[in-house]
Design a protein around this motif. Sequence first.
Motif, mmCIF file in Angstrom:
data_model
loop_
_atom_site.group_PDB
_atom_site.id
_atom_site.type_symbol
_atom_site.label_atom_id
_atom_site.label_comp_id
_atom_site.label_asym_id
_atom_site.label_seq_id
_atom_site.Cartn_x
_atom_site.Cartn_y
_atom_site.Cartn_z
ATOM 1 N N UNK A 132 0.805 -1.225 0.000
ATOM 2 C CA UNK A 132 0.000 0.000 0.000
ATOM 3 C C UNK A 132 0.841 1.279 0.000
ATOM 4 N N UNK A 133 2.153 1.151 -0.081
ATOM 5 C CA UNK A 133 3.015 2.330 -0.138
ATOM 6 C C UNK A 133 2.911 2.996 -1.497
ATOM 7 N N UNK A 134 3.085 4.308 -1.460
ATOM 8 C CA UNK A 134 3.158 5.042 -2.714
ATOM 9 C C UNK A 134 4.519 4.745 -3.334
ATOM 10 N N UNK A 135 4.519 4.415 -4.582
ATOM 11 C CA UNK A 135 5.762 4.044 -5.255
ATOM 12 C C UNK A 135 6.471 5.289 -5.777
ATOM 13 N N UNK A 136 7.688 5.491 -5.339
ATOM 14 C CA UNK A 136 8.477 6.616 -5.821
ATOM 15 C C UNK A 136 9.380 6.192 -6.971
ATOM 16 N N UNK A 137 9.407 4.913 -7.267
ATOM 17 C CA UNK A 137 10.308 4.406 -8.290
ATOM 18 C C UNK A 137 9.614 4.112 -9.610
ATOM 19 N N UNK A 138 8.382 4.572 -9.793
ATOM 20 C CA UNK A 138 7.688 4.330 -11.053
ATOM 21 C C UNK A 138 8.261 5.216 -12.147
ATOM 22 N N UNK A 139 7.986 4.881 -13.373
ATOM 23 C CA UNK A 139 8.533 5.614 -14.512
ATOM 24 C C UNK A 139 7.671 6.806 -14.900
ATOM 25 N N UNK A 140 6.557 7.023 -14.230
ATOM 26 C CA UNK A 140 5.642 8.138 -14.517
ATOM 27 C C UNK A 140 5.254 8.157 -15.996
ATOM 28 N N UNK A 141 4.942 6.983 -16.522
ATOM 29 C CA UNK A 141 4.494 6.889 -17.900
ATOM 30 C C UNK A 141 5.604 6.742 -18.922
ATOM 31 N N UNK A 142 6.841 6.882 -18.501
ATOM 32 C CA UNK A 142 7.974 6.753 -19.419
ATOM 33 C C UNK A 142 8.487 5.311 -19.376
ATOM 34 N N UNK A 143 9.189 4.917 -20.419
ATOM 35 C CA UNK A 143 9.768 3.586 -20.455
ATOM 36 C C UNK A 143 10.939 3.522 -19.472
ATOM 37 N N UNK A 144 11.058 2.406 -18.799
ATOM 38 C CA UNK A 144 12.220 2.204 -17.924
ATOM 39 C C UNK A 144 13.467 2.061 -18.798
ATOM 40 N N UNK A 145 14.607 2.503 -18.313
ATOM 41 C CA UNK A 145 15.831 2.327 -19.093
ATOM 42 C C UNK A 145 16.149 0.840 -19.233
ATOM 43 N N UNK A 153 18.460 -2.499 -19.418
ATOM 44 C CA UNK A 153 19.614 -2.964 -18.656
ATOM 45 C C UNK A 153 20.863 -2.778 -19.499
ATOM 46 N N UNK A 154 21.897 -2.237 -18.925
ATOM 47 C CA UNK A 154 23.165 -2.041 -19.622
ATOM 48 C C UNK A 154 23.189 -0.762 -20.454
ATOM 49 N N UNK A 155 22.077 0.004 -20.473
ATOM 50 C CA UNK A 155 22.055 1.237 -21.251
ATOM 51 C C UNK A 155 22.907 2.297 -20.556
ATOM 52 N N UNK A 156 23.563 3.106 -21.364
ATOM 53 C CA UNK A 156 24.417 4.159 -20.788
ATOM 54 C C UNK A 156 23.850 5.525 -21.048
#
Length: 72
Positions: free
Chosen positions: A54-67, A69-72
């Motif tokens: 039930x915690x508010x998630x601060x780690x969401x992408x806010x509608x953007x794609x997540x980076x 893996x391995x992207x610089x």
Amino acid sequence: MKNVTVTMEDSVAEWARLEAARRNTSVSRLVGELLAEKMRHDDAYERAMQDWLHRERSWTSAGKAYPKRGAK
């Protein structure tokens, strides 16, 4: 307090008798204490899980794609 009948394998009953003697208590009290400890542990786990879910998630992408893996 409630009296109950418990059925268990002979080896489990023998362990319970020895463990109760080691703790200087009865098998009945030992089983009651073990179950109470299990209940407290399960209740604490359930509360922690519900809190996390039930915690508010601060780690969401806010509608953007997540980076990626391995992207610089």
